[in-house]
Design a protein around this motif. Structure first.
Motif, short mmCIF file in Angstrom:
data_model
loop_
_atom_site.label_atom_id
_atom_site.label_comp_id
_atom_site.label_asym_id
_atom_site.label_seq_id
_atom_site.Cartn_x
_atom_site.Cartn_y
_atom_site.Cartn_z
N ASP A 1 29.57 28.61 -40.32
CA ASP A 1 30.78 29.09 -39.64
C ASP A 1 31.83 27.98 -39.57
OD1 ASP A 1 29.57 31.51 -39.31
OD2 ASP A 1 29.00 31.18 -37.22
N ASP B 1 33.49 27.68 -42.94
CA ASP B 1 34.46 28.77 -43.14
C ASP B 1 35.76 28.50 -42.39
OD1 ASP B 1 33.02 30.36 -44.76
OD2 ASP B 1 32.45 31.86 -43.24
N ALA B 2 35.61 28.19 -41.10
CA ALA B 2 36.79 27.99 -40.26
C ALA B 2 37.59 26.76 -40.72
CB ALA B 2 36.38 27.83 -38.80
N GLU C 1 41.25 28.88 -35.41
CA GLU C 1 40.30 29.41 -36.41
C GLU C 1 38.89 29.49 -35.84
OE1 GLU C 1 40.59 30.72 -39.56
OE2 GLU C 1 42.70 30.74 -39.03
N LEU D 1 36.94 33.02 -35.11
CA LEU D 1 35.65 33.30 -35.77
C LEU D 1 34.59 33.68 -34.73
CD1 LEU D 1 34.36 31.55 -38.85
CD2 LEU D 1 32.75 31.88 -37.01
N LYS E 1 32.63 37.27 -34.26
CA LYS E 1 31.16 37.31 -34.24
C LYS E 1 30.67 38.04 -32.99
CE LYS E 1 29.45 34.48 -37.52
NZ LYS E 1 28.13 34.18 -38.02
#
Lengths: 151, 185
Positions: free
Chosen positions: B50, B53-54, B86, B90, B94
């Motif tokens: 994660d 990604d962020a 971000e 995220l 989730k």
């Protein structure tokens, strides 16, 4: 206050992030991965820019297609529910106009074709001589030259 | 002069980017801030995947927005703000996808912590980390930024767009809550 200091001291164990790991060479590879993603996003954006007209009228096309489908559905439904009732809805004016046009088309040739048909020849009509016919036509003022040569 | 130097300050990097040497300037910005921003995001989202990604999204937004960046604010504050947003976004997405309504958010992140292949803490570190995850989101964020990342209150205030007074209150509440949580053990 002493308790607070104690707690914060305990938390110092997490300060170096040693409890978290990262994949090998993660930070060395990261700038390259990001640049790759940026370039691929920009390339796909270029492709989208080349098709703006389709994109712009996509919604209108969808609406037009929906209307066409609805019209086709309605027509099919009417055909199935009332197949013979469609002529009932013809306006009277249209029917008169059509009849009038047909009457005007009744010329000599049409009449000749009508007289010559087999069904009329066989019809159960009283016996008429040629003389009777000529006399009838003379009374009616018909064009004898045309009629007689064709007989 | 800009072209010959290998290391530039933030203002020079922005200038270089806007002067047309986008890739060169951008790569230097990534290299300079990637680790700081990674750890900032990792503490918010906990799992490495994660965080990755962020962080990538953060830098992609940086690339897109750098042209309009106003040099009157600090580049690092701006980057931190994007990274924080971000990370929090995220986390929010989730939570929305979580199909366990009876469990709290803390449980979620503790589960994430334990299932993350890149968590390698010992028992004591795990307990401390779990206590941190029991803090409300804003308190945890403020505590992380102040205590672990050594940011000043005015910097945090600019990043989170909030007042220094509110930040001090959040930090104080976080410490008190941690005291209670950790003295329970």
């Amino acid at each position: 206050m002493a308790k607070e200091k104690d707690i914060l001291k305990k938390l110092e164990r997490l300060k170096d992030n040693a409890q978290f790991a990262v994949p090998e060479n993660y930070f060395e590879k990261l700038p390259g991965s990001i640049m790759e993603r940026i370039k691929s996003e920009e390339a796909s954006k270029q492709v989208e820019i080349k098709r703006p007209v389709i994109k712009l009228i996509r919604n209108q096309l969808a609406i037009a297609a929906s209307f066409a489908a609805l019209a086709l559905l309605a027509y099919t439904a009417i055909k199935i529910i009332a197949p013979d009732k469609q002529s009932d809805h013809l306006p009277l004016d249209d029917i008169y106009a059509s009849l009038e046009q047909e009457v005007h088309e009744l010329d000599e040739v049409f009449m000749y074709d009508l007289v010559n048909t087999e069904s009329l020849n066989n019809a159960n009509t009283p016996e008429l001589s040629e003389q009777d016919i000529i006399e009838y036509l003379m009374e009616e003022g018909a064009d004898l030259d045309l009629s007689l040569t064709d007989f | 002069m800009l072209k010959t130097k290998n290391k530039h300050n933030d203002a020079e990097l922005v200038e270089l980017f806007n002067a047309g040497q986008k890739e060169k300037a951008f790569n230097q910005i990534v290299s300079k801030y990637q680790e700081r921003l990674y750890w900032h995001i990792r503490k918010i989202v906990i799992s490495h995947d994660d965080a990755d990604d962020a962080l990538q999204n953060t830098f992609i937004k940086t690339w897109k927005g750098l042209e309009n960046f106003r040099s009157d604010s600090q580049l690092f504050t701006w980057l931190y703000r994007i990274a924080t947003n971000e990370g929090l976004s995220l986390l929010k997405s989730k939570k929305r996808r979580t199909l366990v309504p009876l469990e709290g958010d803390e449980y979620d992140l503790s589960e994430t912590l334990m299932s993350d292949a890149y968590f390698c803490g010992n028992e004591a570190q795990q307990k401390l980390q779990e206590a941190l995850l029991k803090l409300p989101e804003k308190q945890r964020l403020v505590f992380n930024m102040k205590y672990f990342e050594d940011l000043k209150y005015d910097e945090i205030a600019e990043i989170l767009d909030t007042s220094i007074g509110a930040l001090k209150a959040s930090y104080h509440h976080a410490v008190k809550k941690l005291e209670n949580l950790l003295s329970e053990d």
